[in-house]
Design an enzyme around this catalytic site. Structure first.
Site, PDB file in Angstrom:
ATOM      1  N   PHE A   6       0.819  -1.213   0.000  1.00  0.00           N
ATOM      2  CA  PHE A   6       0.000   0.000   0.000  1.00  0.00           C
ATOM      3  C   PHE A   6       0.854   1.266   0.000  1.00  0.00           C
ATOM      4  CE2 PHE A   6      -1.712   2.817   3.544  1.00  0.00           C
ATOM      5  CZ  PHE A   6      -2.281   3.746   2.685  1.00  0.00           C
ATOM      6  N   TYR A  57       4.574  -6.986  17.577  1.00  0.00           N
ATOM      7  CA  TYR A  57       4.738  -6.076  16.445  1.00  0.00           C
ATOM      8  C   TYR A  57       5.416  -4.783  16.890  1.00  0.00           C
ATOM      9  CZ  TYR A  57       3.663  -2.595  12.909  1.00  0.00           C
ATOM     10  OH  TYR A  57       3.772  -1.581  11.984  1.00  0.00           O
ATOM     11  N   GLY A  72       1.671  -7.613  -1.216  1.00  0.00           N
ATOM     12  CA  GLY A  72       1.810  -6.646  -2.293  1.00  0.00           C
ATOM     13  C   GLY A  72       1.280  -7.161  -3.623  1.00  0.00           C
ATOM     14  N   VAL A  97      -1.504   5.228   8.976  1.00  0.00           N
ATOM     15  CA  VAL A  97      -1.507   5.719   7.597  1.00  0.00           C
ATOM     16  C   VAL A  97      -2.720   5.149   6.857  1.00  0.00           C
ATOM     17  CG1 VAL A  97      -0.156   5.923   5.487  1.00  0.00           C
ATOM     18  CG2 VAL A  97       1.010   5.744   7.713  1.00  0.00           C
ATOM     19  N   ASP A 151       9.947  -7.136  -3.121  1.00  0.00           N
ATOM     20  CA  ASP A 151       8.700  -7.589  -2.506  1.00  0.00           C
ATOM     21  C   ASP A 151       8.568  -9.095  -2.710  1.00  0.00           C
ATOM     22  OD1 ASP A 151       5.784  -7.737  -1.779  1.00  0.00           O
ATOM     23  OD2 ASP A 151       5.954  -5.559  -1.916  1.00  0.00           O
TER      24      ASP A 151
END
Length: 324
Positions: free
Chosen positions: A18, A157, A45, A187, A40
């Protein structure tokens, strides 16, 4: 510390995710950037050629997609060779995912970051920026969050992101590498996926609305976030690498706003032509109740960074999800 670059090639890890996809598009605007590489493994993705609305525009020749895994040092070294800057976005996001599988979160986020820094050091890369997270503040209740507050992470995390920024800063101190660790705050924006169990709250809300399903809110909905438009994030990352902006400690990447989930739902109800139902359920383990950045350090380092109005940015992503 700043210094202007000539033309350059940039590697974006997680460049088909993203934020990465939005960043690649932002970087291609800059005439100083000859080419952008992405690294990636496509776990979350999407290849550019498979992206909705993709066309073989003239700038597509300036993007080199490399398939590889952050846990494989050879993959990272191969992708890093010959670039002048690296933006390290590749990670396994999500607090719930890390609670379910802390070992994989650690391997990708911590070992992966170490591989990026080692590859950059071996290849003489001039600037490395890394994505950290507001989750590192954890149990620290003081608002707004200033970078000098203690970090008390509440999830694996959050621990992995604390390690990410600490490694970047240690490589600056130990090896003289130009690094910048940015703490992202919630975000959101176009291209953010909702089709997996660990999706962020805004795309999950929008996907439910599009499917005429009720929204699920963990807790009473009064928890608040410093939601940050992906446009601000990609602008900050671009300006930082073009000007070799560095700092010896992490920097908040948000602008000091606080919006509750109920306020987000209220805006969506204003725009959506049909009723929006909400199911309030028990809070989730590891979630932080309130998050808000002190943006003073960011603004001193990157005074020109764009900062879209939240309502405008939310409306833009609402329209994108609804196909308007």
């Amino acid at each position: 510390m700043t210094g202007r670059k000539d033309t350059m090639e940039v590697l974006v890890t997680g460049g088909c995710g993203f934020i990465g996809t939005n960043l690649v598009d932002r970087l291609l605007i800059e005439p100083e950037i000859d080419r952008v590489r992405t690294l990636d493994n496509y776990a979350t993705g999407i290849r550019r050629a498979h992206r909705p609305g993709f066309s073989t525009a003239s700038d597509s020749a300036r993007v080199w997609e490399i398939e590889g895994d952050l846990r494989n040092l050879d993959d990272v070294k191969r992708a890093t060779e010959g670039v002048q800057a690296v933006v390290h976005l590749g990670a396994l996001p999500s607090v719930p995912r890390s609670l379910h599988d802390p070992l994989t979160t650690n391997a990708v986020n911590v070992l992966g970051t170490l591989h990026v820094l080692e590859a950059a050091r071996a290849n003489g890369v001039g600037h490395v920026s890394v994505a950290s997270s507001s989750s590192v503040y954890g149990a620290t209740i003081t608002l707004p969050k200033v970078e000098t507050l203690p970090t008390v992470p509440l999830s694996p995390y959050a621990v992995s992101k604390l390690a990410t920024e600490a490694y970047a800063n240690a490589y600056s101190t130990s090896f003289g590498m130009n690094t910048l660790a940015l703490r992202f705050f919630n975000v959101f924006g176009p291209l953010q996926r909702a089709d997996h169990v660990y999706a962020a709250v805004i795309p999950k809300f929008l996907a439910a609305i599009k499917n005429d399903e009720p929204l699920t809110v963990f807790g009473d909905g009064e928890q608040s976030r410093d939601f940050t438009s992906v446009h601000a994030v990609t602008d900050a990352l671009t300006v930082a690498l073009l000007n070799t902006v560095t700092h010896p400690t992490p920097v908040n990447l948000a602008f000091g706003t606080r919006t509750s989930l109920n306020a987000v739902i209220g805006l969506l109800r204003q725009w959506h032509p049909r009723p929006i139902l909400v199911n309030y359920v028990a809070p989730r383990a590891g979630d932080v109740t309130h998050s808000q950045a002190n943006p003073a350090l960011l603004e001193s380092l990157l005074p020109t960074v764009v900062r879209p109005d939240f309502e405008w940015a939310l409306r833009q992503v609402y329209d994108w999800y609804m196909g308007l």
